[in-house]
Design an enzyme around this catalytic site. Sequence first.
Site, PDB file in Angstrom:
ATOM      1  N   VAL A  16       0.841  -1.201   0.000  1.00 10.59           N
ATOM      2  CA  VAL A  16       0.000   0.000   0.000  1.00 10.59           C
ATOM      3  C   VAL A  16       0.881   1.258   0.000  1.00 10.59           C
ATOM      4  O   VAL A  16       0.616   2.219  -0.721  1.00 10.59           O
ATOM      5  CB  VAL A  16      -0.982   0.003   1.194  1.00 10.59           C
ATOM      6  CG1 VAL A  16      -1.812   1.283   1.190  1.00 10.59           C
ATOM      7  CG2 VAL A  16      -1.890  -1.214   1.139  1.00 10.59           C
ATOM      8  N   LYS A  40      11.097  -0.788   8.831  1.00 13.26           N
ATOM      9  CA  LYS A  40      11.625  -1.628   9.905  1.00 13.26           C
ATOM     10  C   LYS A  40      12.842  -2.426   9.448  1.00 13.26           C
ATOM     11  O   LYS A  40      13.850  -2.484  10.142  1.00 13.26           O
ATOM     12  CB  LYS A  40      10.512  -2.591  10.363  1.00 13.26           C
ATOM     13  CG  LYS A  40      10.623  -3.029  11.805  1.00 13.26           C
ATOM     14  CD  LYS A  40       9.337  -3.652  12.310  1.00 13.26           C
ATOM     15  CE  LYS A  40       8.936  -4.888  11.520  1.00 13.26           C
ATOM     16  NZ  LYS A  40       7.709  -5.503  12.026  1.00 13.26           N
ATOM     17  N   LYS A  98      -7.240  -0.791  10.492  1.00 17.58           N
ATOM     18  CA  LYS A  98      -8.548  -0.971  11.146  1.00 17.58           C
ATOM     19  C   LYS A  98      -8.439  -1.681  12.485  1.00 17.58           C
ATOM     20  O   LYS A  98      -9.225  -1.423  13.391  1.00 17.58           O
ATOM     21  CB  LYS A  98      -9.508  -1.740  10.234  1.00 17.58           C
ATOM     22  CG  LYS A  98      -8.925  -2.980   9.629  1.00 17.58           C
ATOM     23  CD  LYS A  98      -8.562  -2.745   8.183  1.00 17.58           C
ATOM     24  CE  LYS A  98      -7.847  -3.969   7.598  1.00 17.58           C
ATOM     25  NZ  LYS A  98      -7.476  -3.799   6.223  1.00 17.58           N
ATOM     26  N   GLU A 122     -10.369   6.608   5.852  1.00 19.50           N
ATOM     27  CA  GLU A 122     -11.267   6.069   4.829  1.00 19.50           C
ATOM     28  C   GLU A 122     -10.782   4.714   4.325  1.00 19.50           C
ATOM     29  O   GLU A 122     -11.591   3.818   4.032  1.00 19.50           O
ATOM     30  CB  GLU A 122     -11.354   7.058   3.659  1.00 19.50           C
ATOM     31  CG  GLU A 122     -12.366   6.713   2.603  1.00 19.50           C
ATOM     32  CD  GLU A 122     -13.792   6.663   3.143  1.00 19.50           C
ATOM     33  OE1 GLU A 122     -14.329   7.725   3.447  1.00 19.50           O
ATOM     34  OE2 GLU A 122     -14.344   5.554   3.259  1.00 19.50           O
ATOM     35  N   GLY A 180      -2.322 -10.899  -2.587  1.00 14.70           N
ATOM     36  CA  GLY A 180      -2.158  -9.764  -1.681  1.00 14.70           C
ATOM     37  C   GLY A 180      -3.467  -9.240  -1.113  1.00 14.70           C
ATOM     38  O   GLY A 180      -3.525  -8.148  -0.565  1.00 14.70           O
ATOM     39  N   LYS A 198     -13.773  -3.524  11.166  1.00 12.87           N
ATOM     40  CA  LYS A 198     -14.364  -2.516  10.288  1.00 12.87           C
ATOM     41  C   LYS A 198     -15.790  -2.179  10.737  1.00 12.87           C
ATOM     42  O   LYS A 198     -16.230  -1.029  10.629  1.00 12.87           O
ATOM     43  CB  LYS A 198     -14.370  -3.023   8.845  1.00 12.87           C
ATOM     44  CG  LYS A 198     -12.969  -3.103   8.247  1.00 12.87           C
ATOM     45  CD  LYS A 198     -12.959  -3.963   6.992  1.00 12.87           C
ATOM     46  CE  LYS A 198     -11.572  -4.006   6.375  1.00 12.87           C
ATOM     47  NZ  LYS A 198     -11.479  -5.055   5.328  1.00 12.87           N
TER      48      LYS A 198
END
Lengths: 423, 423
Positions: A16, A40, A98, A122, A180, A198
């Site tokens: 992402v 990391k 989330k 969002e 993914g 969610k």
Amino acid sequence: MIRTNITIGLFGFGVVGQGLHAVLERTPGLRARIGRIAVKDRNKARSLPAELFTFDKQDLLDDPSLDVIVELIDNADEAYIIVKQALLNGKAVVTANKKMLAEHLPELIELQRSTGTPLLYEAAACASLPVIRNLEEYYDTDLLDSVEGIINGSTNYILTAMNRDGQPYADALAKAQRLGFAESNPALDVEGLDARNKLVLLLAHAFGLVTGPEELLAVGIDCLSPLATAYAREQGLAIKLVAEARRLPNGIIAAAVLPTLVAPSHELANVHDEFNGLVTQSGFADRQFFLGRGAGAFPTASAVLSDLSALTYGYRYEYKKIQQNAHLSLAPDAAEVDVLVTFEDEANVPDESDFTVVHEQLRSAQRGNYLIGTIGLGQLARATWLRLPGVCVVRLACPLRAASQAVGARPAIETELVNEISR
Amino acid sequence: MIRTNITIGLFGFGVVGQGLHAVLERTPGLRARIGRIAVKDRNKARSLPAELFTFDKQDLLDDPSLDVIVELIDNADEAYIIVKQALLNGKAVVTANKKMLAEHLPELIELQRSTGTPLLYEAAACASLPVIRNLEEYYDTDLLDSVEGIINGSTNYILTAMNRDGQPYADALAKAQRLGFAESNPALDVEGLDARNKLVLLLAHAFGLVTGPEELLAVGIDCLSPLATAYAREQGLAIKLVAEARRLPNGIIAAAVLPTLVAPSHELANVHDEFNGLVTQSGFADRQFFLGRGAGAFPTASAVLSDLSALTYGYRYEYKKIQQNAHLSLAPDAAEVDVLVTFEDEANVPDESDFTVVHEQLRSAQRGNYLIGTIGLGQLARATWLRLPGVCVVRLACPLRAASQAVGARPAIETELVNEISR
């Protein structure tokens, strides 16, 4: 309103994060750039210049040149520390995490209030679908009755592959992971816990109800039995993992994540593969349906970008409904649901006394064992047999509803009891 | 942001106006009340106290106690005068009048800029569906490729009744009017002009392209022939009135309203009755679908209410994409489309030389006359035969696309020419 330029401190450079970088490069409207990226793994090869990266989170959190922290790491506990400190340092935050949000929502709402710093997310529900902001803004003035949706792309991908393409569960799961769509820990997806996280966010923005994920019943798709699958097929219904929140009479909210039989005429029957879909029902607008990709790097990054754009206009969630709907409360014992329970043998038979009504039972060495009944939502959540191996619970094609009988009343065995216990 | 209380000056007290009044009475979140209502008919009995009503528009426009004008009258010319004067008087305006908006959009955008006063019109496109604001805000940062939708509830109600329920066109139209879904002048609906007006609004907010409705080709459903309907049925396709705007290579936008054959797998095939549906396709979010009621008093009133709520937070359209996409232009001659044309006799036969390619032709006294071909969008709009009685044009199930050949090139008759001219 004047648009401000923003410089981003990015945590995480996975799919992402990389998607966000690619998307920012190609976005004409937004004056935003990535100033620094915290990662990391010191040994991973990266596509961007090394000086852009740091391994110390304070390099981002303490850098006054960074306006916005975008948090896209996997670890919810680390994410919580980062988001909290960013807000306390006066940096607006955009996150897609989330799990972190669901676990710390009351504190994060309070932190936004006390610091005056916005936190947008969002991308945390339904990826690219503009769900949170529409619930927050558009239904502000309408009386929302219910929100029901397929809000986990990974399990929907698996269910579609099983149902439409006849793939075995394990193969479908492996493919979802390869593409993914699945969380790094697939248990979060298949046990319904990601959808539950969610649902916590949807409850806050749809009804102003702030609750912890552990207050909500979640049944996943990891225990689906061949008998349940065959039952669905015979009835011409699809099994979907549906998250539902519904306003019942007397200010009661019922909410749960359950594998659910969906009729072909239902909007959610048309949600395939990794797509997500959400149906809202409200007093004035009536029924609305939103469909879009619920997983994947670009769809998720596009939602992050939309939040970044909103920040440049000074947007923040106001959690308006928390004030408006202060009288609403989660009351699973005041709600009931019709379920099909399949089970393997006497060791995991569901306790009939937990049911308000048992509509049908079958025990057959040839055909398998099942029970169809009405049960209180709270009772189902507490049932010890629910989590036994070999037990599968699927909701019948009907919404959550107010309990028709006092909780704890003796169940009446109404319809014919097919009892073919053989041999 | 601080919410302000608002007092509304309402023009029109028809079904939507009365719906708004009913809805305001039951809305907990919004601090808005109707201060005065201007109506035309002095003799009509009304459900509210007489002192609330006036017959002089200046009583509203000049009243400093009214913050917002809500314009819900039918007459587009009168609406224009009201909206313009309201903006000049510094009163924010909410309107549902798509005809007025489409005809005066450039001036109304400029008036908002010069006066600094907002004009919102979510209810003008797709009623309750949050289309305008999502296009304006959510896709701000994404590269939108196309918007295609069923955006006229009345014609969709008629087509559903014809297709699913086998009703004749005239009966279906009469029922749509009886249910209040049709415009007072049904020609606006069935000739595709209402959808075209809404397409003007979608183009402005999706692509930043401000154009007049007369620049866009609109073919309605009033000329649908039995042959076209039979063709659709044979192919297993549904005829829907689809408005489409698509970004083609080289900064070209193609847009039109056309009866279109829709495959069962297409999202728009699931839009029934008076519902509206919109599919967006964009670079990052990919394909999204929005479905909701596109007509009716309450759904329309709920969108008006949502605009009123947005005003209390200082929201206004910024028409961001007008700046972002200044290079985009409407170029129907650079786009082409595949169509089925049915016609009755030699008096209205389409001119083959207008087509880039004619794929198939039939002339049969028994079976009827049709032509299937590829034609430039501009060429189709200019074709004299298009508007002849007895001619029916339906788009095949495919998107608008860039023209494959130079405009004006001689058509090549490619596929077998079935020529059964008999007797």
